[in-house]
Design an enzyme around this catalytic site. Sequence first.
Site, PDB file in Angstrom:
ATOM      1  N   SER A 141      -7.909   6.844   5.365  1.00 48.05           N
ATOM      2  CA  SER A 141      -8.196   6.583   3.932  1.00 48.05           C
ATOM      3  C   SER A 141      -9.674   6.690   3.983  1.00 48.05           C
ATOM      4  CB  SER A 141      -7.698   5.153   3.389  1.00 48.05           C
ATOM      5  OG  SER A 141      -8.491   4.639   2.415  1.00 48.05           O
ATOM      6  N   TYR A 154      -7.331  -4.067   4.757  1.00 44.27           N
ATOM      7  CA  TYR A 154      -6.803  -2.444   4.811  1.00 44.27           C
ATOM      8  C   TYR A 154      -7.983  -1.624   5.336  1.00 44.27           C
ATOM      9  CZ  TYR A 154      -5.298   1.760   2.354  1.00 44.27           C
ATOM     10  OH  TYR A 154      -5.000   2.960   2.055  1.00 44.27           O
TER      11      TYR A 154
HETATM   12  N1  LIG Z   1      -2.087   5.964  -2.562  1.00 45.50           N
HETATM   13  C1  LIG Z   1      -3.455   6.254  -2.299  1.00 45.50           C
HETATM   14  O1  LIG Z   1      -4.003   6.162  -3.158  1.00 45.50           O
HETATM   15  C2  LIG Z   1      -3.830   6.124  -0.849  1.00 45.50           C
HETATM   16  C3  LIG Z   1      -5.123   6.485  -0.605  1.00 45.50           C
HETATM   17  C4  LIG Z   1      -5.488   6.502   0.808  1.00 45.50           C
HETATM   18  C5  LIG Z   1      -4.787   6.541   1.836  1.00 45.50           C
HETATM   19  N2  LIG Z   1      -3.273   6.062   1.520  1.00 45.50           N
HETATM   20  C6  LIG Z   1      -2.496   6.134   2.503  1.00 45.50           C
HETATM   21  O2  LIG Z   1      -1.533   6.910   2.592  1.00 45.50           O
HETATM   22  C7  LIG Z   1      -0.247   6.351   3.257  1.00 45.50           C
HETATM   23  C8  LIG Z   1       1.108   6.593   2.300  1.00 45.50           C
HETATM   24  O3  LIG Z   1       0.811   5.719   1.230  1.00 45.50           O
HETATM   25  P1  LIG Z   1       1.437   5.850  -0.347  1.00 45.50           P
HETATM   26  O4  LIG Z   1       0.568   5.894  -1.333  1.00 45.50           O
HETATM   27  O5  LIG Z   1       2.235   7.150  -0.250  1.00 45.50           O
HETATM   28  O6  LIG Z   1       2.670   4.758  -0.241  1.00 45.50           O
HETATM   29  P2  LIG Z   1       3.750   4.500  -0.908  1.00 45.50           P
HETATM   30  O7  LIG Z   1       4.077   2.901  -0.918  1.00 45.50           O
HETATM   31  O8  LIG Z   1       4.106   5.304  -1.874  1.00 45.50           O
HETATM   32  O9  LIG Z   1       4.654   5.027   0.492  1.00 45.50           O
HETATM   33  C9  LIG Z   1       4.836   4.451   1.690  1.00 45.50           C
HETATM   34  C10 LIG Z   1       5.907   4.796   2.469  1.00 45.50           C
HETATM   35  O10 LIG Z   1       5.908   3.985   3.717  1.00 45.50           O
HETATM   36  C11 LIG Z   1       6.996   3.394   3.991  1.00 45.50           C
HETATM   37  N3  LIG Z   1       7.200   2.233   4.612  1.00 45.50           N
HETATM   38  C12 LIG Z   1       6.512   0.876   4.412  1.00 45.50           C
HETATM   39  N4  LIG Z   1       6.851  -0.025   5.534  1.00 45.50           N
HETATM   40  C13 LIG Z   1       7.398   0.842   6.367  1.00 45.50           C
HETATM   41  C14 LIG Z   1       7.879   0.456   7.775  1.00 45.50           C
HETATM   42  N5  LIG Z   1       7.661  -0.831   7.982  1.00 45.50           N
HETATM   43  N6  LIG Z   1       8.707   1.365   8.349  1.00 45.50           N
HETATM   44  C15 LIG Z   1       8.783   2.576   7.888  1.00 45.50           C
HETATM   45  N7  LIG Z   1       8.356   2.947   6.759  1.00 45.50           N
HETATM   46  C16 LIG Z   1       7.553   2.026   6.088  1.00 45.50           C
HETATM   47  C17 LIG Z   1       7.674   2.995   2.260  1.00 45.50           C
HETATM   48  O11 LIG Z   1       9.060   2.807   2.547  1.00 45.50           O
HETATM   49  C18 LIG Z   1       7.324   4.195   1.732  1.00 45.50           C
HETATM   50  O12 LIG Z   1       8.392   5.329   1.755  1.00 45.50           O
HETATM   51  C19 LIG Z   1      -0.582   5.097   3.724  1.00 45.50           C
HETATM   52  O13 LIG Z   1      -1.062   4.992   4.846  1.00 45.50           O
HETATM   53  C20 LIG Z   1      -1.717   4.718   2.786  1.00 45.50           C
HETATM   54  O14 LIG Z   1      -2.688   3.755   3.279  1.00 45.50           O
HETATM   55  C21 LIG Z   1      -2.889   6.010   0.158  1.00 45.50           C
END
Ligand SMILES: NC(=O)c1ccc[n+]([C@@H]2O[C@H](COP(=O)([O-])OP(=O)(O)OC[C@H]3O[C@@H](n4cnc5c(N)ncnc54)[C@H](O)[C@@H]3O)[C@@H](O)[C@H]2O)c1
Length: 271
Positions: A141, A154
């Site tokens: 991130s 985080y």
């Molecule tokens: N959304 C943002 O702004 C953002 C910014 C920087 C980094 N990220 C990173 O991107 C990645 C994806 O985030 P997102 O925004 O798509 O989140 P999201 O909540 O939309 O999706 C996350 C997915 O991970 C799955 N998940 C959660 N726990 C799990 C487990 N124990 N086993 C298997 N699957 C599991 C969920 O079911 C979901 O489908 C994460 O690592 C997050 O930290 C997101």
Amino acid sequence: MKKISGFENKTVIVTGGAAGLGRGIVEALVEQGAIVYAADINEAGLKALADSVPTIIPVKLNVTQQQDFQQVIDQVLADHDHLDIIINNAGIGLAGDFNDTPMTDLEKITNINFWSVIYGTKLAYTQMIKQGYGHIVNVSSSGGAMPVPNQSMYSGIKHAVLGLSHSLREEAAHYGVKVSAVLPGMVKSDMWESAVNVKDYNLKNSMENTGLKPISARDAAEAILHGIIDNNRSIIFPRINRITLCLYRLMPNLMTRLFVAPLARPTTEAS
Ligand SMILES: NC(=O)c1ccc[n+]([C@@H]2O[C@H](COP(=O)([O-])OP(=O)(O)OC[C@H]3O[C@@H](n4cnc5c(N)ncnc54)[C@H](O)[C@@H]3O)[C@@H](O)[C@H]2O)c1
């Protein structure tokens, strides 16, 4: 999305593939001709994804379970004899005052956001060394390269993901294996809404109050696919995020004073 050559018939595992950024990556990879194993704990989400993208291979996987990773890797090898790419994307949010955060929540986010990356990286790496090729892509991130108050755990874990990926990249090059880290800025997804909030903290509100516009998961996915093909050490997007991280690297104290410190909102009652 325009054609990005290099993904045709590649075998790819995407964790957290049922929603948000992971789903965007899965859809983009399928469009580019990859064979995609969408791995997620959310079976309903996987089913919905498979209904709209029937060529994906949905796999139930809990990223906190090492054996689930081994099973999906074994499945890929049974089907295709090799694993080209793993994208360790699954993750959750955790926000609020660190002191007020229950230890169980600190353990939970460590298991889902860090042990997942360790399991996925280690098991894929062992296979990729045997093959003499492969690409490990770990989603960190922008909070993995600069501090984020009230998201200390985080941010700490995302720093660890970055450090692991960048260090391993240099080792892995000796075996023909590539390692990249992804540093997204704000991406439209349900993560902020479904985050673990400590006390009355509201991650969704605090992210919306930044006034920054999140990019779509599909735009984020496109940036990631280009970064994979270019074998970037860090895949950073959108552009504003590249500028912010660059300025932070150059002037950490000033950037912290101006942009990081004002975000801190302690909630512990002082005695
Ligand atoms: N959304 C943002 O702004 C953002 C910014 C920087 C980094 N990220 C990173 O991107 C990645 C994806 O985030 P997102 O925004 O798509 O989140 P999201 O909540 O939309 O999706 C996350 C997915 O991970 C799955 N998940 C959660 N726990 C799990 C487990 N124990 N086993 C298997 N699957 C599991 C969920 O079911 C979901 O489908 C994460 O690592 C997050 O930290 C997101």
